[in-house]
Design an enzyme around this catalytic site. Structure first.
Site, PDB file in Angstrom:
ATOM      1  N   CYS B 116       0.893  -1.160   0.000  1.00  0.00           N
ATOM      2  CA  CYS B 116       0.000   0.000   0.000  1.00  0.00           C
ATOM      3  C   CYS B 116       0.928   1.205   0.000  1.00  0.00           C
ATOM      4  CB  CYS B 116      -0.919   0.034   1.218  1.00  0.00           C
ATOM      5  SG  CYS B 116      -1.826   1.599   1.346  1.00  0.00           S
ATOM      6  N   CYS B 119      -0.670   4.344   2.400  1.00  0.00           N
ATOM      7  CA  CYS B 119      -0.612   4.255   3.876  1.00  0.00           C
ATOM      8  C   CYS B 119      -0.286   2.817   4.298  1.00  0.00           C
ATOM      9  CB  CYS B 119      -1.885   4.779   4.515  1.00  0.00           C
ATOM     10  SG  CYS B 119      -3.416   4.117   3.827  1.00  0.00           S
ATOM     11  N   SER B 120      -1.310   2.024   4.635  1.00  0.00           N
ATOM     12  CA  SER B 120      -1.013   0.666   5.091  1.00  0.00           C
ATOM     13  C   SER B 120      -2.224  -0.241   4.913  1.00  0.00           C
ATOM     14  CB  SER B 120      -0.586   0.696   6.559  1.00  0.00           C
ATOM     15  OG  SER B 120      -1.545   1.431   7.316  1.00  0.00           O
ATOM     16  N   CYS B 121      -3.015  -0.014   3.850  1.00  0.00           N
ATOM     17  CA  CYS B 121      -4.204  -0.838   3.601  1.00  0.00           C
ATOM     18  C   CYS B 121      -3.782  -2.310   3.476  1.00  0.00           C
ATOM     19  CB  CYS B 121      -4.904  -0.379   2.323  1.00  0.00           C
ATOM     20  SG  CYS B 121      -5.486   1.325   2.422  1.00  0.00           S
TER      21      CYS B 121
END
Lengths: 122, 215
Positions: B116, B119-121
């Protein structure tokens, strides 16, 4: 050279990773739980959360913050405060006041006794 | 005793007597959580349940179960490839971000890697909490730009004739890598196979699964 260009920054050997992919600190888990809870309740959109988190992470990089778990969760907290305040009647003053109230509660509670807020008004 | 020494002694005693003060960010989250619960934005039980589940219970085993079923059930494999968000409902593993889940298959010709960049999906509902490196700036920045170099840092060498596809997750779109089933596991049960499947293999930072356990 930026931090992510550093060839010595081992990706899989990240020492900050908690064992078994668990949370390093309780508040780390609480930040993500809040974000997830607000999305599931339809109070914020998943896209709004992702965009805000992305922006907060990018700000951290530009500010020269180290590429660590602590930096990640601090950015997540900033993003959470931003989206919550933008999408509800909660104000930053209320958050500050409540935080101060908790701080006082901790400081005035003798060790071993449960910490409780004396005043719950905002 | 001098005044300054006396004050420092009192301060020390005070530190010892009062309850342990959590760090500043912990208090900020606590304040925000209080207000959100009081204003009815989110239920306290929802938050507690999430923390309990993701801090302790949900690891990558859900994803491993899904992959093992796909390996052993061709009809399920087809459904998983066509509509993974729907297919994982067989197990009840859907989450708010799995509606548009896409399962991508590793083959002799293709290796898949998930990131991702924003961000951090991550497919939490299937893989539990994301690893620290997945959330790091280094991984997010480099996985697309130089996937072979990143993979080599995980000890994974992808042959030159194998194409690497990098999938960039979003808030609505999550990916699950279907690793290749190891040879020699033809008679293994889905349960035995699931024990082989690692979190990293479902993100794509591991290609070969190690034969341990099973038969």
């Amino acid at each position: 050279m930026t931090p992510f260009d550093d060839p010595d920054l081992g990706l899989c050997g990240n020492a900050a990773e908690p064992p078994n992919g668990r949370f390093g600190q309780q508040w780390h888990a609480q930040v993500l739980a809040m974000a997830n809870g607000l999305i599931e309740a339809g109070k914020i959109s998943a896209d709004d959360w992702a965009q805000s988190l992305g922006a907060a992470l990018q700000s951290g990089v530009e500010a020269g913050n180290p590429d660590t778990e602590e930096s990640y969760y601090l950015a997540a907290l900033v993003a959470l405060e931003t989206v919550t305040i933008r999408n509800s009647t909660i104000t930053s003053q209320q958050v500050d006041a409540r935080k101060t109230a908790w701080e006082q509660a901790y400081l005035s509670t003798p060790h071993g006794e449960p910490v409780q807020l004396k005043v719950m008004k905002d | 005793m001098s005044d300054s020494r006396k004050h420092s002694k009192i301060a020390e005693l005070h530190q010892h007597l009062h309850a342990h003060l959590p760090p500043d960010p912990a208090l900020r989250v606590k304040a925000l959580e209080d207000l959100a619960v009081e204003k009815g934005l989110v239920a306290r039980e929802t938050l507690d349940t999430w923390v309990e589940m993701y801090a302790e219970k949900v690891g990558p085993k859900r994803g491993a179960e899904v992959i093992a079923r796909a390996w052993t059930d061709p009809e399920y494999f087809t459904r998983l490839r066509e509509d993974a968000g729907q297919a994982i409902k067989d197990f009840g593993y859907e989450g708010h971000a799995t509606e548009h889940l896409i399962a991508v298959e590793n083959t002799d010709e293709v290796h898949n890697l998930v990131v991702c960049t924003l961000c951090s999906c991550y497919p939490f509902a299937l893989l539990g909490m994301s690893p620290a490196w997945y959330r790091s700036t280094a991984y997010r920045a480099r996985a697309v730009r130089e996937p072979r170099a990143v993979l080599s840092e995980f000890g994974v060498t992808i042959p030159a004739d194998v194409k690497i596809r990098v999938w960039d997750s979003t808030a609505e779109l999550r990916y699950l890598v279907i690793p290749q089933r190891p040879k020699g596991t033809e008679s293994w049960s889905a349960e035995q196979l699931a024990s082989l499947i690692t979190r990293d293999s479902m993100i794509g930072t591991q290609r070969e699964l190690v034969l341990e356990g099973g038969e």
